[in-house]
Design a protein around this motif. Structure first.
Motif, PDB file in Angstrom:
ATOM      1  N   LEU A 154      46.342  76.335  -2.905  1.00  0.00           N
ATOM      2  CA  LEU A 154      47.113  75.639  -3.933  1.00  0.00           C
ATOM      3  C   LEU A 154      48.037  74.566  -3.360  1.00  0.00           C
ATOM      4  O   LEU A 154      48.331  73.586  -4.035  1.00  0.00           O
ATOM      5  CB  LEU A 154      47.954  76.641  -4.731  1.00  0.00           C
ATOM      6  N   LEU A 155      48.519  74.756  -2.157  1.00  0.00           N
ATOM      7  CA  LEU A 155      49.546  73.876  -1.613  1.00  0.00           C
ATOM      8  C   LEU A 155      49.146  73.334  -0.248  1.00  0.00           C
ATOM      9  O   LEU A 155      48.751  74.085   0.636  1.00  0.00           O
ATOM     10  CB  LEU A 155      50.869  74.635  -1.468  1.00  0.00           C
ATOM     11  N   ASP A 156      49.256  72.039  -0.100  1.00  0.00           N
ATOM     12  CA  ASP A 156      49.122  71.378   1.192  1.00  0.00           C
ATOM     13  C   ASP A 156      50.145  70.245   1.194  1.00  0.00           C
ATOM     14  O   ASP A 156      49.807  69.069   1.026  1.00  0.00           O
ATOM     15  CB  ASP A 156      47.689  70.863   1.387  1.00  0.00           C
TER      16      ASP A 156
ATOM     17  N   TRP B 197      45.923  63.869 -10.813  1.00  0.00           N
ATOM     18  CA  TRP B 197      46.682  64.973 -11.410  1.00  0.00           C
ATOM     19  C   TRP B 197      46.789  66.167 -10.469  1.00  0.00           C
ATOM     20  O   TRP B 197      47.885  66.641 -10.143  1.00  0.00           O
ATOM     21  CB  TRP B 197      45.987  65.370 -12.708  1.00  0.00           C
ATOM     22  N   VAL B 198      45.655  66.682 -10.010  1.00  0.00           N
ATOM     23  CA  VAL B 198      45.641  67.884  -9.175  1.00  0.00           C
ATOM     24  C   VAL B 198      46.089  67.567  -7.748  1.00  0.00           C
ATOM     25  O   VAL B 198      46.794  68.359  -7.120  1.00  0.00           O
ATOM     26  CB  VAL B 198      44.247  68.545  -9.188  1.00  0.00           C
ATOM     27  N   ARG B 199      45.703  66.421  -7.239  1.00  0.00           N
ATOM     28  CA  ARG B 199      46.080  66.064  -5.864  1.00  0.00           C
ATOM     29  C   ARG B 199      47.594  66.008  -5.711  1.00  0.00           C
ATOM     30  O   ARG B 199      48.147  66.470  -4.703  1.00  0.00           O
ATOM     31  CB  ARG B 199      45.449  64.720  -5.494  1.00  0.00           C
ATOM     32  N   ILE B 200      48.294  65.431  -6.684  1.00  0.00           N
ATOM     33  CA  ILE B 200      49.757  65.356  -6.617  1.00  0.00           C
ATOM     34  C   ILE B 200      50.364  66.748  -6.614  1.00  0.00           C
ATOM     35  O   ILE B 200      51.298  67.044  -5.865  1.00  0.00           O
ATOM     36  CB  ILE B 200      50.306  64.505  -7.786  1.00  0.00           C
ATOM     37  N   LYS B 201      49.820  67.650  -7.449  1.00  0.00           N
ATOM     38  CA  LYS B 201      50.325  69.021  -7.502  1.00  0.00           C
ATOM     39  C   LYS B 201      50.179  69.712  -6.144  1.00  0.00           C
ATOM     40  O   LYS B 201      51.031  70.510  -5.749  1.00  0.00           O
ATOM     41  CB  LYS B 201      49.556  69.817  -8.562  1.00  0.00           C
TER      42      LYS B 201
END
Length: 353
Positions: free
Chosen positions: A5-7, A57-61
């Motif tokens: 989920l996080l990088d 959208w998802v890349r920023i998250k």
């Protein structure tokens, strides 16, 4: 720190937040991330309000994190899921549920914002609880304790992978005999099992049929994994409820909910069933979120945006929301609560709407 989920590669940070102990801890967890100083966590033009961000959208998250200071500390009365909404220790999310209301406020992107002034937030909550005294009468939130939702604008289980804010609040409520914390989650974080909440924190695992979750609950823990975790969290000292939300009406919806209830029944033990309760919330969608979703996940809008089933209602903020039509919705609510009573008779429905 890299997970599915996080990088985190870029941290937008307020100088005041960076100077606080919690801010220093968060920055130390992501030593390789680029730091971008910002005047306010609320005003970051390249994140918020930029329509081009829909494509990312998802890349920023996954890659962006905001570190700020919570300026206004208030506990708002609620009265359904909780007696009060506690001041948040974070907002935004690395998950990407297609129905989430937080992007309506943040524009075209909503990565996690962590608030570094946790000491002030926890102190405010303690004083607020103290002012309430003993709860005078039972209500649908809880028969004895004042319930404080600590995760209205984020998912606390995921927030706990970024900072110790959630743990600090769980430990705060451990010593508050007249109150308990509460949050809903779609993310299984087994690190929480070691926190010893002593019954003073209620976790509400959000559940929906797998067919809906596959389309709508993007980047969340699988439904089967959430159900499989429930007994362990009860054994670890949490009160655990289930959050049936949002309920989406579509062809075959009730049969799929029957299957989910059977899955839940088979997946939890007697100790869990003795304390289990549910909240049932049917979908409310939003015109602006519908427009955003069309830019990154139009498939979801085939079930979320249903003018043939829904009616418009203007929200307090002036935006247009849609919800299932009056009359029809009442029948849908009754059908699902009747199904719950038949399939899982021990499962008390705290409220349904």
């Amino acid at each position: 720190m890299t997970t599915d989920l996080l990088d985190i590669r870029r941290i937008y940070v307020e100088p005041e937040a960076a100077a606080l102990p919690r801010g220093k801890e968060v920055l130390a967890r992501f030593p390789d991330a680029q730091r971008v100083e910002v005047e306010s966590h609320l005003r970051i033009p390249e994140l918020y309000g930029d329509e081009a961000n829909v494509a990312r959208w998802v890349r920023i998250k996954r890659e962006a994190l905001v570190l700020g200071v919570k300026k206004s500390l208030t506990a708002r009365p609620n009265g359904r899921s909780a007696d009060f909404i506690a001041p948040s220790t974070a907002n935004g999310c690395a998950m990407a549920c297609a129905y989430c209301y937080v992007p309506r406020r943040k524009g075209y992107s909503n990565p996690v914002t962590v608030f570094a002034n946790i000491d002030r937030i926890a102190g405010y909550v303690q004083r607020h609880v103290g002012r309430q005294g003993v709860k005078p009468a039972p209500n649908e939130c809880d028969p004895v304790a004042w319930v404080y939702d600590i995760g209205e604008n984020s998912d606390c289980s995921l927030d706990a992978r970024i900072s110790d804010n959630v743990r600090d609040l769980v430990e705060t409520f451990r010593w508050l005999p007249t109150a308990k914390a509460s949050f809903a989650t779609k993310h299984v974080n087994r690190d929480l099992l070691s926190w010893d909440p002593q019954g003073r924190t209620r976790i509400r695992f959000s559940l929906m049929p797998q067919r809906d979750a596959k389309l709508l609950d993007i980047r969340t823990s699988p439904i089967a994994e959430r159900i499989a975790a429930i007994d362990d969290f009860v054994a670890a000292g949490y009160e655990v409820h289930v959050n049936f939300s949002p309920v989406v009406v579509r062809d075959g919806w009730l049969a799929d909910w029957a299957e989910l209830l059977d899955q839940l029944d088979a997946g939890v033990d007697a100790a869990t069933k003795d304390q289990l309760a549910a909240e049932v919330i049917f979908l409310t969608h939003n015109e602006k979120l519908h427009e955003v979703n069309l830019g990154w996940h139009p498939k979801a809008e085939e079930v979320l945006w249903r003018p043939d089933l829904q009616q418009l209602k203007r929200s307090q903020s002036g935006q247009w929301n849609v919800r299932y039509r009056t009359g029809d919705k009442g029948r849908h609510v009754a059908a699902l609560t009747d199904l719950i009573a038949a399939r899982t008779p021990y499962l008390r429905v705290r409220y349904a709407f």
